[in-house]
Design a protein around this motif. Structure first.
Motif, PDB file in Angstrom:
ATOM      1  N   ILE A 271      -4.204  -4.585  -0.849  1.00 27.25           N
ATOM      2  CA  ILE A 271      -5.220  -4.928   0.447  1.00 27.25           C
ATOM      3  C   ILE A 271      -5.109  -6.593   0.747  1.00 27.25           C
ATOM      4  O   ILE A 271      -5.446  -7.290  -0.094  1.00 27.25           O
ATOM      5  N   LEU A 272      -4.789  -6.781   1.805  1.00 25.91           N
ATOM      6  CA  LEU A 272      -4.812  -8.209   2.335  1.00 25.91           C
ATOM      7  C   LEU A 272      -5.244  -8.127   3.701  1.00 25.91           C
ATOM      8  O   LEU A 272      -4.666  -7.605   4.607  1.00 25.91           O
ATOM      9  N   GLY A 273      -6.513  -9.202   3.792  1.00 28.12           N
ATOM     10  CA  GLY A 273      -6.999  -9.052   5.233  1.00 28.12           C
ATOM     11  C   GLY A 273      -7.563  -7.745   5.807  1.00 28.12           C
ATOM     12  O   GLY A 273      -7.770  -7.563   6.817  1.00 28.12           O
ATOM     13  N   GLY A 274      -7.973  -6.822   4.657  1.00 30.41           N
ATOM     14  CA  GLY A 274      -8.414  -5.710   5.063  1.00 30.41           C
ATOM     15  C   GLY A 274      -7.518  -4.427   5.151  1.00 30.41           C
ATOM     16  O   GLY A 274      -7.712  -3.462   5.750  1.00 30.41           O
ATOM     17  N   VAL A 275      -6.206  -4.964   5.153  1.00 30.46           N
ATOM     18  CA  VAL A 275      -5.215  -3.870   5.567  1.00 30.46           C
ATOM     19  C   VAL A 275      -4.467  -3.389   4.322  1.00 30.46           C
ATOM     20  O   VAL A 275      -3.901  -4.536   3.398  1.00 30.46           O
ATOM     21  N   LYS A 276      -4.342  -2.096   4.201  1.00 31.44           N
ATOM     22  CA  LYS A 276      -3.385  -1.822   2.921  1.00 31.44           C
ATOM     23  C   LYS A 276      -2.176  -1.822   3.103  1.00 31.44           C
ATOM     24  O   LYS A 276      -1.515  -1.011   4.093  1.00 31.44           O
ATOM     25  N   ILE A 277      -1.314  -2.510   2.211  1.00 33.31           N
ATOM     26  CA  ILE A 277       0.083  -2.538   2.472  1.00 33.31           C
ATOM     27  C   ILE A 277       0.927  -1.778   1.435  1.00 33.31           C
ATOM     28  O   ILE A 277       0.705  -1.923   0.149  1.00 33.31           O
ATOM     29  N   PRO A 278       1.709  -1.236   1.818  1.00 36.39           N
ATOM     30  CA  PRO A 278       2.486  -0.354   0.838  1.00 36.39           C
ATOM     31  C   PRO A 278       3.253  -1.158  -0.068  1.00 36.39           C
ATOM     32  O   PRO A 278       3.909  -2.143   0.374  1.00 36.39           O
ATOM     33  N   HIS A 279       3.255  -1.038  -1.325  1.00 32.84           N
ATOM     34  CA  HIS A 279       3.884  -1.770  -2.190  1.00 32.84           C
ATOM     35  C   HIS A 279       3.703  -1.193  -3.899  1.00 32.84           C
ATOM     36  O   HIS A 279       2.753  -0.392  -4.110  1.00 32.84           O
ATOM     37  N   ARG A 280       4.541  -1.332  -4.673  1.00 31.86           N
ATOM     38  CA  ARG A 280       4.783  -0.562  -5.926  1.00 31.86           C
ATOM     39  C   ARG A 280       3.596  -1.326  -6.846  1.00 31.86           C
ATOM     40  O   ARG A 280       3.150  -0.810  -7.764  1.00 31.86           O
ATOM     41  N   LEU A 281       3.010  -2.424  -6.620  1.00 33.63           N
ATOM     42  CA  LEU A 281       1.856  -3.186  -7.152  1.00 33.63           C
ATOM     43  C   LEU A 281       0.710  -3.508  -6.330  1.00 33.63           C
ATOM     44  O   LEU A 281       1.051  -3.784  -5.258  1.00 33.63           O
ATOM     45  N   GLY A 282      -0.267  -3.764  -6.903  1.00 29.43           N
ATOM     46  CA  GLY A 282      -1.566  -4.104  -6.272  1.00 29.43           C
ATOM     47  C   GLY A 282      -2.254  -5.306  -6.861  1.00 29.43           C
ATOM     48  O   GLY A 282      -1.693  -5.528  -8.017  1.00 29.43           O
ATOM     49  N   LEU A 283      -3.314  -5.732  -6.391  1.00 31.20           N
ATOM     50  CA  LEU A 283      -3.875  -6.991  -6.939  1.00 31.20           C
ATOM     51  C   LEU A 283      -5.079  -6.515  -7.790  1.00 31.20           C
ATOM     52  O   LEU A 283      -5.785  -5.536  -7.459  1.00 31.20           O
ATOM     53  N   GLU A 284      -5.089  -7.385  -8.784  1.00 28.97           N
ATOM     54  CA  GLU A 284      -5.978  -6.865 -10.115  1.00 28.97           C
ATOM     55  C   GLU A 284      -7.341  -7.715  -9.561  1.00 28.97           C
ATOM     56  O   GLU A 284      -7.373  -8.856  -9.057  1.00 28.97           O
ATOM     57  N   GLY A 285      -8.600  -6.963  -9.650  1.00 29.67           N
ATOM     58  CA  GLY A 285      -9.883  -7.833  -9.641  1.00 29.67           C
ATOM     59  C   GLY A 285     -10.991  -6.928  -9.530  1.00 29.67           C
ATOM     60  O   GLY A 285     -10.941  -5.789  -9.780  1.00 29.67           O
ATOM     61  N   HIS A 286     -12.138  -7.572  -9.585  1.00 30.61           N
ATOM     62  CA  HIS A 286     -13.468  -6.766  -9.782  1.00 30.61           C
ATOM     63  C   HIS A 286     -13.826  -5.953  -8.501  1.00 30.61           C
ATOM     64  O   HIS A 286     -14.053  -4.678  -8.623  1.00 30.61           O
ATOM     65  N   SER A 287     -13.420  -6.342  -7.260  1.00 37.06           N
ATOM     66  CA  SER A 287     -13.434  -5.751  -6.030  1.00 37.06           C
ATOM     67  C   SER A 287     -12.343  -5.125  -5.642  1.00 37.06           C
ATOM     68  O   SER A 287     -11.500  -4.653  -6.512  1.00 37.06           O
ATOM     69  N   ASP A 288     -12.197  -5.065  -4.404  1.00 37.49           N
ATOM     70  CA  ASP A 288     -10.677  -4.550  -4.087  1.00 37.49           C
ATOM     71  C   ASP A 288      -9.591  -5.747  -4.033  1.00 37.49           C
ATOM     72  O   ASP A 288      -8.717  -5.505  -3.813  1.00 37.49           O
ATOM     73  N   ALA A 289     -10.074  -6.921  -4.623  1.00 44.38           N
ATOM     74  CA  ALA A 289      -9.065  -8.310  -5.053  1.00 44.38           C
ATOM     75  C   ALA A 289      -8.367  -8.657  -3.553  1.00 44.38           C
ATOM     76  O   ALA A 289      -7.134  -8.959  -3.633  1.00 44.38           O
ATOM     77  N   ASP A 290      -8.904  -8.405  -2.434  1.00 41.20           N
ATOM     78  CA  ASP A 290      -8.456  -8.773  -1.318  1.00 41.20           C
ATOM     79  C   ASP A 290      -8.190 -10.416  -1.203  1.00 41.20           C
ATOM     80  O   ASP A 290      -9.259 -11.045  -0.993  1.00 41.20           O
ATOM     81  N   VAL A 291      -7.336 -10.952  -1.750  1.00 37.83           N
ATOM     82  CA  VAL A 291      -7.175 -12.371  -2.006  1.00 37.83           C
ATOM     83  C   VAL A 291      -7.207 -13.169  -0.580  1.00 37.83           C
ATOM     84  O   VAL A 291      -7.756 -14.390  -0.819  1.00 37.83           O
ATOM     85  N   LEU A 292      -6.592 -12.755   0.365  1.00 37.49           N
ATOM     86  CA  LEU A 292      -6.749 -13.549   1.624  1.00 37.49           C
ATOM     87  C   LEU A 292      -8.286 -13.634   2.129  1.00 37.49           C
ATOM     88  O   LEU A 292      -8.952 -14.529   2.561  1.00 37.49           O
ATOM     89  N   THR A 293      -8.934 -12.456   1.924  1.00 39.90           N
ATOM     90  CA  THR A 293     -10.332 -12.431   2.567  1.00 39.90           C
ATOM     91  C   THR A 293     -11.424 -13.262   1.583  1.00 39.90           C
ATOM     92  O   THR A 293     -12.198 -13.782   1.871  1.00 39.90           O
TER      93      THR A 293
END
Length: 218
Positions: free
Chosen positions: A22-44
């Motif tokens: 998830i980047l900027g609140g948009v779910k992007i198709p990819h084989r991997l995602g970002l790890e984190g406590h929340s949804d890990a939206d690094v841009l936001t």
């Protein structure tokens, strides 16, 4: 008080399996995602840090600590909304956001307009006030090795002047003892807020920020 404050924000999250990207609140198709406590939206997350930093209000870890279970899986746009309320309650308005997302994969260009729209809606500004650029790190470093995705932000909240009356902040600010009942911005007289913080032993205090620091209101 009038003027312009500039903030910078940076964040990086590790890529992992069984996570949404998830980047900027948009779910992007990819084989991997970002790890984190929340949804890990690094841009936001980087945008929130830039906004808070512009007004010397700390960082997102102060308001949304990763040790607090209430933020597990949290929608980062909801957290950005609360940060924006804090900015506005102190008499400031976001003027523009300029951001760079560093990711080797996936290609982000098809999703940039959606990111701009989601971020602009959350901040209550127009999409043309939100810049989102994507680049790679030419296979250098952790982002180049596809170990993570990073975001770098510059933002300029501009003081709006006039009178701002805010509602009590909920959620994020309760957990650190910051609860604003009313905020008044009155131009050259500065900003006056009724608030209670752990730093004041939980007792409500009335303070004013006049550009030189916090002082007790009359």
């Amino acid at each position: 008080m009038t003027g312009i404050r500039i903030g910078n924000g940076y964040d990086i999250h590790r890529l992992g399996v069984d996570r949404d990207l998830i980047l900027g609140g948009v779910k992007i198709p990819h084989r991997l995602g970002l790890e984190g406590h929340s949804d890990a939206d690094v841009l936001t997350h980087a945008i929130m840090d830039a906004l808070l930093g512009a007004l010397s209000l700390g960082d997102i870890g102060h308001y949304f600590p990763p040790t607090d279970p209430q933020w597990a899986g949290a929608d980062s746009l909801k957290l950005l909304e609360q940060v924006n309320q804090l900015i506005q309650a102190q008499g400031w308005q976001v003027s523009n956001i300029d951001s760079v997302v560093v990711a080797e994969q996936p290609k982000l260009k098809p999703h940039i307009e959606a990111m701009r729209d989601r971020l602009a809606t959350t901040l209550g500004i127009a999409p043309d006030q939100v810049g989102v650029k994507a680049t790679t790190n030419e296979k250098l470093g952790p982002t180049g090795r596809e170990e993570g995705i990073a975001a770098d932000i510059a933002t300029g909240p501009i003081h709006g002047g006039g009178r701002v009356v805010g509602q009590p902040w909920q959620g994020a600010f309760d957990n650190v003892g910051d609860h604003a009942a009313k905020v008044e911005a009155s131009g050259a007289d500065g900003i006056c807020a009724d608030y209670a913080t752990e730093g004041h032993a939980g007792d409500p205090a009335s303070t004013s920020h006049n550009g030189t620091g916090w002082a007790t209101c009359d």
